[in-house]
Design an enzyme around this catalytic site. Structure first.
Site, PDB file in Angstrom:
ATOM      1  N   TYR A 125       4.112  -9.609  -5.987  1.00 64.40           N
ATOM      2  CA  TYR A 125       3.263  -9.130  -7.092  1.00 64.40           C
ATOM      3  C   TYR A 125       2.665 -10.296  -7.885  1.00 64.40           C
ATOM      4  O   TYR A 125       1.577 -10.156  -8.444  1.00 64.40           O
ATOM      5  CB  TYR A 125       4.032  -8.145  -7.983  1.00 64.40           C
TER       6      TYR A 125
ATOM      7  N   GLN B  62      -5.075   5.251  -9.061  1.00 58.62           N
ATOM      8  CA  GLN B  62      -3.810   4.913  -8.398  1.00 58.62           C
ATOM      9  C   GLN B  62      -3.680   3.400  -8.288  1.00 58.62           C
ATOM     10  O   GLN B  62      -2.672   2.893  -7.821  1.00 58.62           O
ATOM     11  CB  GLN B  62      -3.779   5.539  -7.000  1.00 58.62           C
TER      12      GLN B  62
ATOM     13  N   ASP C 209      -4.783  -2.690 -10.241  1.00 58.63           N
ATOM     14  CA  ASP C 209      -5.677  -3.748 -10.728  1.00 58.63           C
ATOM     15  C   ASP C 209      -6.337  -3.308 -12.037  1.00 58.63           C
ATOM     16  O   ASP C 209      -6.180  -2.168 -12.481  1.00 58.63           O
ATOM     17  CB  ASP C 209      -6.720  -4.131  -9.651  1.00 58.63           C
TER      18      ASP C 209
ATOM     19  N   HIS D 209       0.014   4.606 -11.157  1.00 59.09           N
ATOM     20  CA  HIS D 209       1.021   3.812 -10.442  1.00 59.09           C
ATOM     21  C   HIS D 209       1.303   2.473 -11.102  1.00 59.09           C
ATOM     22  O   HIS D 209       1.773   1.549 -10.443  1.00 59.09           O
ATOM     23  CB  HIS D 209       0.579   3.620  -8.978  1.00 59.09           C
TER      24      HIS D 209
ATOM     25  N   GLY E  62     -12.388   6.690  -2.723  1.00 59.81           N
ATOM     26  CA  GLY E  62     -11.608   5.649  -2.057  1.00 59.81           C
ATOM     27  C   GLY E  62     -10.108   5.860  -2.031  1.00 59.81           C
ATOM     28  O   GLY E  62      -9.357   4.930  -2.295  1.00 59.81           O
ATOM     29  N   THR E  63      -9.707   7.062  -1.691  1.00 52.99           N
ATOM     30  CA  THR E  63      -8.262   7.287  -1.541  1.00 52.99           C
ATOM     31  C   THR E  63      -8.007   8.113  -0.290  1.00 52.99           C
ATOM     32  O   THR E  63      -8.771   9.023   0.025  1.00 52.99           O
ATOM     33  CB  THR E  63      -7.645   7.972  -2.784  1.00 52.99           C
ATOM     34  N   SER E  64      -6.906   7.814   0.389  1.00 52.34           N
ATOM     35  CA  SER E  64      -6.559   8.538   1.613  1.00 52.34           C
ATOM     36  C   SER E  64      -5.857   9.853   1.294  1.00 52.34           C
ATOM     37  O   SER E  64      -5.490  10.584   2.219  1.00 52.34           O
ATOM     38  CB  SER E  64      -5.682   7.667   2.514  1.00 52.34           C
TER      39      SER E  64
HETATM   40  N1  APR Z   1     -15.391   2.559  -0.441  1.00 51.39           N
HETATM   41  C1  APR Z   1     -14.642   3.683  -0.627  1.00 51.39           C
HETATM   42  N2  APR Z   1     -13.496   3.917   0.032  1.00 51.39           N
HETATM   43  C2  APR Z   1     -13.067   2.995   0.906  1.00 51.39           C
HETATM   44  C3  APR Z   1     -13.770   1.798   1.143  1.00 51.39           C
HETATM   45  C4  APR Z   1     -14.984   1.592   0.420  1.00 51.39           C
HETATM   46  N3  APR Z   1     -15.729   0.507   0.581  1.00 51.39           N
HETATM   47  N4  APR Z   1     -13.086   1.077   2.072  1.00 51.39           N
HETATM   48  C5  APR Z   1     -11.991   1.802   2.400  1.00 51.39           C
HETATM   49  N5  APR Z   1     -11.981   2.963   1.701  1.00 51.39           N
HETATM   50  C6  APR Z   1     -11.017   4.063   1.749  1.00 51.39           C
HETATM   51  C7  APR Z   1     -10.302   4.266   3.070  1.00 51.39           C
HETATM   52  O1  APR Z   1     -11.121   5.017   3.964  1.00 51.39           O
HETATM   53  C8  APR Z   1      -9.074   5.052   2.625  1.00 51.39           C
HETATM   54  O2  APR Z   1      -9.304   6.454   2.642  1.00 51.39           O
HETATM   55  O3  APR Z   1      -9.998   3.804   0.817  1.00 51.39           O
HETATM   56  C9  APR Z   1      -8.879   4.589   1.176  1.00 51.39           C
HETATM   57  C10 APR Z   1      -7.658   3.739   0.949  1.00 51.39           C
HETATM   58  O4  APR Z   1      -6.521   4.493   1.227  1.00 51.39           O
HETATM   59  P1  APR Z   1      -5.074   3.904   0.943  1.00 51.39           P
HETATM   60  O5  APR Z   1      -5.023   2.507   1.458  1.00 51.39           O
HETATM   61  O6  APR Z   1      -4.086   4.876   1.458  1.00 51.39           O
HETATM   62  O7  APR Z   1      -5.024   3.790  -0.654  1.00 51.39           O
HETATM   63  P2  APR Z   1      -4.664   4.888  -1.739  1.00 51.39           P
HETATM   64  O8  APR Z   1      -5.103   6.246  -1.303  1.00 51.39           O
HETATM   65  O9  APR Z   1      -5.166   4.373  -3.032  1.00 51.39           O
HETATM   66  O10 APR Z   1      -3.079   4.817  -1.731  1.00 51.39           O
HETATM   67  C11 APR Z   1      -2.359   5.585  -2.665  1.00 51.39           C
HETATM   68  O11 APR Z   1      -0.260   4.625  -2.024  1.00 51.39           O
HETATM   69  O12 APR Z   1       0.669   2.626  -1.317  1.00 51.39           O
HETATM   70  C12 APR Z   1       0.593   3.533  -2.359  1.00 51.39           C
HETATM   71  O13 APR Z   1       0.902   3.250  -4.664  1.00 51.39           O
HETATM   72  C13 APR Z   1       0.050   2.894  -3.598  1.00 51.39           C
HETATM   73  O14 APR Z   1      -1.627   3.651  -5.135  1.00 51.39           O
HETATM   74  C14 APR Z   1      -1.298   3.549  -3.764  1.00 51.39           C
HETATM   75  C15 APR Z   1      -1.112   4.888  -3.111  1.00 51.39           C
END
Ligand code: APR
Length: 236
Positions: free
Chosen positions: A53, A86, A89, A104, A169-171
């Protein structure tokens, strides 16, 4: 004034140079998530976790908000905007957003391992000798897997007030964050911007949702411009 609630994930910061979590074979910046983002990982090797971190915190100095963060900050001028992120930063704040809920935790904070109400702003490296007034070691103020998400209740209440929901931008794999969509009122207009959108259960329950498979820096400014036009013409 109408209310916009935005749920952001790692993807909104990807174009600023911050890596996402699940695009690299389960590794996050070359580390297994279990090693650096769980209480077990911390108990096994607090030095590794602290160093990890510290590196993430140092990386913040090298990255800047991108057009998506900036557009969301601008949205505040015409719609009541709250960002539920989530991300740990501070790119939303640096872009100028004033209502940001960090589900988070935050890289720029540390908290005591024996008194979780002791949370302090933190810049620079955290070291093994850093402690709270009660003598407890300080750890990153980040919610790890298996830990409670104290901000979820407030976030659910905000979601329940939304006229517009934007997801960026979240999965949508990590709960309870991914379940927040269920709190939005029926009839709320939902938009999801992600180049590889994930169709979660909650999203399948909203057949009217607008899913846009584009990058945040492209999709979010366009969304904000369109919302501005719509709200301005509604007023006339
Ligand atoms: N613009 C928008 N989305 C994007 C881009 C972009 N340029 N590049 C990638 N992505 C998308 C990917 O397609 C994916 O769906 O961002 C997403 C990232 O997914 P994760 O890496 O799973 O991140 P997130 O959903 O924020 O994870 C949730 O999991 O690991 C824990 O606590 C951590 O907060 C995090 C949480």
């Amino acid at each position: 004034m109408k209310t916009l609630v935005v749920l952001t994930g790692a993807g909104i910061s990807a174009e600023s140079g911050v890596k996402t979590f699940r695009d690299h074979d389960g590794l996050w910046e070359d580390h297994a998530i279990e090693d650096v983002a769980t209480p077990e990982g911390w108990h096994r090797d607090p030095e590794l976790v602290t160093a990890f971190y510290n590196a993430r915190r140092a990386q913040l100095d090298a990255v800047q908000p991108n057009g998506a963060h900036v557009a969301l900050a601008e949205a505040e001028t015409f719609v009541k905007t709250t960002i539920i992120t989530q991300n740990v930063d501070d790119l939303h704040e640096r872009a100028g957003s004033s209502h940001v809920v960090h589900l988070h935790g935050e890289l720029l904070k540390a908290r005591s391992t024996i008194d979780e109400t002791y949370v302090v702003d933190w810049r620079g490296d955290l070291t093994p000798g850093d402690s709270c007034p009660l003598g407890g070691r300080l750890r990153p103020h980040v919610v790890w897997f298996g830990e409670a998400v104290p901000a979820i209740e407030g976030a659910s209440e905000l979601m329940a007030q939304a006229d517009y929901v934007l997801i960026v931008g979240t999965s949508l794999q990590v709960y309870p964050a991914a379940g927040l969509l269920a709190c939005a009122p029926r009839g709320t207009q939902i938009t999801y911007i992600d180049p590889h959108p994930a169709i979660s259960y909650e999203l399948t329950q909203r057949p009217g949702a607008d899913v846009q498979a584009v990058a945040a820096s492209l999709g979010v400014p366009a969304y904000v411009t369109e919302l501005r036009h719509r709200l301005t013409s509604e007023k006339q």
